[in-house]
Write an enzyme that holds these catalytic residues in place. Structure first.
Site, short mmCIF file in Angstrom:
data_model
loop_
_atom_site.label_atom_id
_atom_site.label_comp_id
_atom_site.label_asym_id
_atom_site.label_seq_id
_atom_site.Cartn_x
_atom_site.Cartn_y
_atom_site.Cartn_z
N ASP A 64 0.81 -1.22 0.00
CA ASP A 64 0.00 0.00 0.00
C ASP A 64 0.85 1.27 0.00
O ASP A 64 0.32 2.37 0.14
CB ASP A 64 -0.90 0.00 1.25
CG ASP A 64 -0.09 -0.15 2.54
OD1 ASP A 64 0.49 -1.23 2.74
OD2 ASP A 64 -0.04 0.81 3.33
N TYR A 73 0.49 2.16 15.18
CA TYR A 73 1.83 2.65 15.46
C TYR A 73 1.75 3.84 16.41
O TYR A 73 0.71 4.51 16.49
CB TYR A 73 2.53 3.11 14.18
CG TYR A 73 2.65 2.04 13.12
CD1 TYR A 73 3.78 1.24 13.03
CD2 TYR A 73 1.64 1.84 12.19
CE1 TYR A 73 3.90 0.26 12.05
CE2 TYR A 73 1.73 0.86 11.21
CZ TYR A 73 2.86 0.07 11.15
OH TYR A 73 2.96 -0.90 10.18
N LYS A 87 -1.28 -5.43 13.81
CA LYS A 87 0.09 -5.25 13.31
C LYS A 87 0.75 -4.12 14.06
O LYS A 87 0.22 -3.00 14.12
CB LYS A 87 0.06 -4.94 11.80
CG LYS A 87 1.41 -4.56 11.21
CD LYS A 87 1.28 -4.23 9.73
CE LYS A 87 2.60 -3.76 9.14
NZ LYS A 87 2.49 -3.50 7.68
#
Length: 273
Positions: free
Chosen positions: A26, A146, A177
């Site tokens: 992506d 993140y 993730k």
């Protein structure tokens, strides 16, 4: 978990190892036609041939032709986007929907959230609403979480990574993730605190295969359910061979040294475009 979501997850997670090897592609929206993705269709074919369990693609790449055939990688359609051209690059916006992903034949969707960003609140709302829609349609959700913001001192600190993973789980993700911790043993605590499968991000291109494969093997040994690695794979001159080495680590519990030995076998290199 409903039947539809369970069925789609089985296309992403290997039934024997209960792990997955995901290749995100992506990056074009964020950074343009970077090395390894200039000819994205050719790269997709290599990723499938090398043994990727799933690819993460934006809807435009899906329409260009997600590889199909006897050896098929699952399709995870990415719903988040921003560009490096913006001063607010870390503020991800939703650019797709679960319903659109279903129409395009996706097996899952993914959403990116940067905790600590000035737009954190909106991104949390986005992932919460996407999770609700995923539950309604039986669609698995991969949450890429993140820590990126002005007050984040160390995005790889164990307590920070554990917080990221916990946010993904608490807001409804089926797979989370996160970056790998800067302390190898600490990743076990990240997995324990999450409660759903956790995969690690590859991050920027690493300086050596030794470093990359050791990170992968350490993460699996610490309890990770797999890898979601992009640039370290599709920018590699022997990317199909590297994927096969990673499959051995993820699904066969091979060591990093065994992976390096496999990668060292003679084979063709490519000029990565």
């Amino acid at each position: 978990m409903n039947t539809g979501k369970r069925t789609r997850l089985s296309r992403i997670m290997d039934e024997s190892s209960n792990r997955t090897l995901i290749v995100p592609m992506d990056h074009g929206t964020t950074s343009g036609a970077i090395q390894g993705l200039t000819d994205a269709r050719e790269t997709m074919k290599d990723m499938v041939a090398g043994g990727a369990d799933a690819l993460v693609l934006h809807k435009g790449l899906v329409r260009q032709g997600h590889p199909a055939g006897r050896r098929r990688a699952a399709l995870i359609m990415h719903l988040s986007a921003s560009t490096d051209l913006s001063p607010l690059c870390n503020s991800k916006a939703l650019v797709g929907s679960v319903e659109e992903a279903l129409r395009l034949g996706a097996d899952a969707v993914s959403v990116h959230v940067n905790l600590g960003d000035v737009e954190e609140r909106r991104m949390l709302v986005d992932i919460g609403r996407t999770a609700e829609s995923c539950d309604s349609w039986g669609m698995p959700l991969l949450a890429m979480i993140y820590a990126r913001g002005p007050h984040i001192k160390n995005a790889h600190a164990p307590e920070v990574v554990a917080h990221c993973a916990r946010v993904g789980m608490e807001l409804g993700a089926d797979i989370v993730k996160v970056p790998y911790t800067d302390e190898a043993g600490a990743f076990t605590d990240v997995v324990k605190a999450c409660g759903v499968p956790v995969v690690i991000a590859g991050g920027k291109r690493m300086s050596s295969d030794h470093e990359f494969l050791h990170m992968a093997a350490d993460a699996i040994r610490a309890g990770a359910s797999g890898l979601s690695v992009g640039r370290n794979v599709f920018q590699h001159p022997r990317r199909k061979a590297l994927l096969k080495a990673l499959r051995g680590i993820v699904h066969g519990n091979k060591t990093a040294e065994e992976g390096l030995a496999l990668l060292a076998r003679p084979g063709p290199q490519i000029s990565v475009a």
